[in-house]
Structure formats: C-alpha cells, structure tokens
Motif scaffolding. Structure first.
Motif, mmCIF file in Angstrom:
data_model
loop_
_atom_site.group_PDB
_atom_site.id
_atom_site.type_symbol
_atom_site.label_atom_id
_atom_site.label_comp_id
_atom_site.label_asym_id
_atom_site.label_seq_id
_atom_site.Cartn_x
_atom_site.Cartn_y
_atom_site.Cartn_z
ATOM 1 N N LYS A 77 0.818 -1.209 0.000
ATOM 2 C CA LYS A 77 0.000 0.000 0.000
ATOM 3 C C LYS A 77 0.857 1.267 0.000
ATOM 4 O O LYS A 77 0.365 2.360 -0.307
ATOM 5 N N PHE A 78 2.122 1.114 0.347
ATOM 6 C CA PHE A 78 3.008 2.268 0.448
ATOM 7 C C PHE A 78 4.080 2.248 -0.642
ATOM 8 O O PHE A 78 5.097 2.923 -0.543
ATOM 9 N N GLY A 79 3.817 1.458 -1.683
ATOM 10 C CA GLY A 79 4.670 1.486 -2.854
ATOM 11 C C GLY A 79 5.655 0.350 -2.989
ATOM 12 O O GLY A 79 6.434 0.325 -3.951
ATOM 13 N N ALA A 80 5.650 -0.619 -2.054
ATOM 14 C CA ALA A 80 6.604 -1.726 -2.137
ATOM 15 C C ALA A 80 6.091 -2.812 -3.075
ATOM 16 O O ALA A 80 4.886 -3.092 -3.119
ATOM 17 N N ASP A 81 7.004 -3.432 -3.807
ATOM 18 C CA ASP A 81 6.671 -4.643 -4.540
ATOM 19 C C ASP A 81 6.695 -5.795 -3.530
ATOM 20 O O ASP A 81 7.718 -6.020 -2.869
ATOM 21 N N PRO A 82 5.583 -6.527 -3.343
ATOM 22 C CA PRO A 82 5.519 -7.543 -2.289
ATOM 23 C C PRO A 82 6.633 -8.586 -2.357
ATOM 24 O O PRO A 82 7.223 -8.938 -1.323
ATOM 25 N N ALA A 83 6.919 -9.086 -3.547
ATOM 26 C CA ALA A 83 7.964 -10.103 -3.671
ATOM 27 C C ALA A 83 9.324 -9.537 -3.289
ATOM 28 O O ALA A 83 10.115 -10.182 -2.565
ATOM 29 N N GLN A 84 9.624 -8.344 -3.766
ATOM 30 C CA GLN A 84 10.901 -7.715 -3.428
ATOM 31 C C GLN A 84 10.988 -7.419 -1.938
ATOM 32 O O GLN A 84 12.044 -7.582 -1.313
#
Length: 285
Positions: free
Chosen positions: A215-222
């Motif tokens: 939700k804050f701009g992170a790629d979940p896998a990364q």
C-alpha cells in the motif's frame, strides 16, 4: 486514515492521565533473558504505577509545591504566611529539571546507536505489535515535529521474539526501500485498527507483511526478499545488541545519547522528561 480509525489510535486527554502500560518480551526465553522490567507492567495488565516509582498523588504534589513556595519565601525574607510573587514559569528545557533516578536512569557504559556527529540522539525502542507503542505514536509524531535541528530521532525496533521479530525485519526492509517513514503509522493501523495483520494475536508471514507494505509502494515479492537479506539480518542483530546493552526491556523506551534511559509514569511525561534530558545534554551535562 479516516476519523474513526484515527480516534482509535489517538489517546483522549483523560486517557493520557492513565499510567504508562508498556509491552515486554512475550516468549519465556526472551523474558528470561531480559533484565527485570523497570518501566511498566504489560499492556494487558491493569494500569498501575511503575514498579520503581510511587503513583502520582496530585494532592501530595500540590502540598509539596506549597511547602517549597513557603521555604522559598523564608529564604528570600518574605513575611511569614505571605507568598512571594510567582517566579517565571519553568520549561522542560531547564537543565535543573533533569535528575537521575527521577527523570532518567544512567546507563553504565551506554553508547549511542549511531555516531553522534555533533547531534543529540534520541532513540525510541518500539515494535509495531506493541499496543502501547501504537498509543504513544500520535504523541511522538507531534513531539518530533518541533525537535530542534541539533536533535536526531531514531526508531530502533525491538526483537523480543515471537511475532515481534518479523516486524523488526519489516522495518529495516522498509528503510532499505525508502518507505519506512511513509509506512510507519500505516503499519500500526493495520495491526491495531484495521486488524488486517495479526501482530501479537498470531503469526504474520513475510508475505502477509509484504502485502501490507504494498500500500506504500513496495513490490511484495521484493519486500519479502529484502526482509531476509544480509543487510536486514545485520541491522536486526545490531538492534538486538543495542537493546540488550541499554537494558531496554520494554517498549516504548526512550534513550538519549545511549546514556540516559527515560523514566516516566505516562506518555506525556516520557516526552517531557526526554526534553529535560536533551536540554541537560545540550548544556554539557
């Protein structure tokens, strides 16, 4: 954050008068390894005084203030029974207000978390799963906004075991990806308001946490991968070592320059006493 959510995180003025309820290690192993708590009981226990400080008695405090005023009057030659003109109001920045054993405990051999480089360092030892930290956070936000330029504020997440530890890794993964500040309040909300994350209520996987940071701009896998990275592992170990050295066995705990562990009966007083110690350090104390 909507108004309903905000109301559940921000303490009402009456609630701020309640005694500070701190979070402590939740697993038997961590509890055994940690030194005896010196700050406050667990958050789910009935509110009571900090173990090594008496409960605040407003009437007694007022009486003490009157006694002090009478003593001052006698010292200044004022007639008995008369009160001298009031002195200018003191502020938390008065160096004389910082007293060892009352406002802070001195940490033997304590060291700052980062090199000071001319700054005064204030560390908050916290964890997202800690309910007391969630209640403290709105006050910290307001307090941080007025810090002078010579004060550096640093969060150090506490690895107290169990579901606390993934959130230490999450904080440092978010820091590595440049979203720690942006996501900070939102993770508290996800655990304690929205309950989309379990916190201490259960086990959150790295993937669960990564989805919250999306939700804050992170790629979940990364993000999940970064939580297990060498860099985050190193920061995890450093945070654990620092907290052990400072004997910060509950959250939230405020530490100034690695040497002064703040004592307080409630959240507001914790910040006031931090201000007092900052002033003392600035004056060379």
């Amino acid at each position: 954050m909507n108004l309903r959510a905000a109301s559940r995180l921000v303490l009402m003025p009456a609630a701020l008068a309640l005694l500070l309820a701190a979070c402590q290690p939740s697993t038997p192993e961590e509890a055994a390894a940690a030194p005896p708590a010196a700050e406050a009981p667990a958050a789910d226990a009935p509110a009571e005084a900090i173990a090594d400080e008496p409960a605040l008695d407003p009437a007694a405090a007022a009486a003490a203030g009157q006694a002090d005023a009478s003593a001052d009057a006698a010292a200044q030659g004022a007639p008995a029974g008369e009160t001298p003109p009031p002195a200018p109001a003191s502020t938390p920045s008065a160096v004389t207000f910082a007293t060892e054993g009352e406002h802070y405990d001195l940490i033997p051999g304590g060291q700052p978390f980062e090199p000071l480089d001319g700054k005064i360092e204030v560390v908050e030892v916290f964890n997202y799963v800690c309910p007391a930290c969630a209640m403290f956070q709105p006050l910290v936000n307001t307090w941080k906004a007025r810090l002078p330029a010579d004060v550096r504020f640093t969060y150090v997440p506490a690895p107290f075991g169990g579901n606390w530890d993934p959130y230490v890794r999450a904080y440092y993964a978010a820091e590595a990806m440049g979203i720690a500040d942006k996501a900070h309040d939102g993770i508290f909300q996800a655990i304690h308001v929205d309950r989309s994350l379990k916190g201490e209520r259960g086990a959150d996987s790295a993937q669960d946490i990564a989805r919250a940071y999306a939700k804050f701009g992170a790629d979940p896998a990364q993000f999940a991968s970064t939580m297990a990275s060498f860099t985050v592992n190193a920061k995890f170990g450093r945070a654990k070592q620092y907290i052990a050295q400072q004997r910060a066995n509950s959250t939230p705990t405020m530490i100034v320059n690695g040497r002064y562990r703040i004592k307080a009966r409630n959240f507001e007083t914790m910040l006031e006493n931090t201000d007092r110690v900052i002033a003392q350090v600035r004056a060379g104390g």
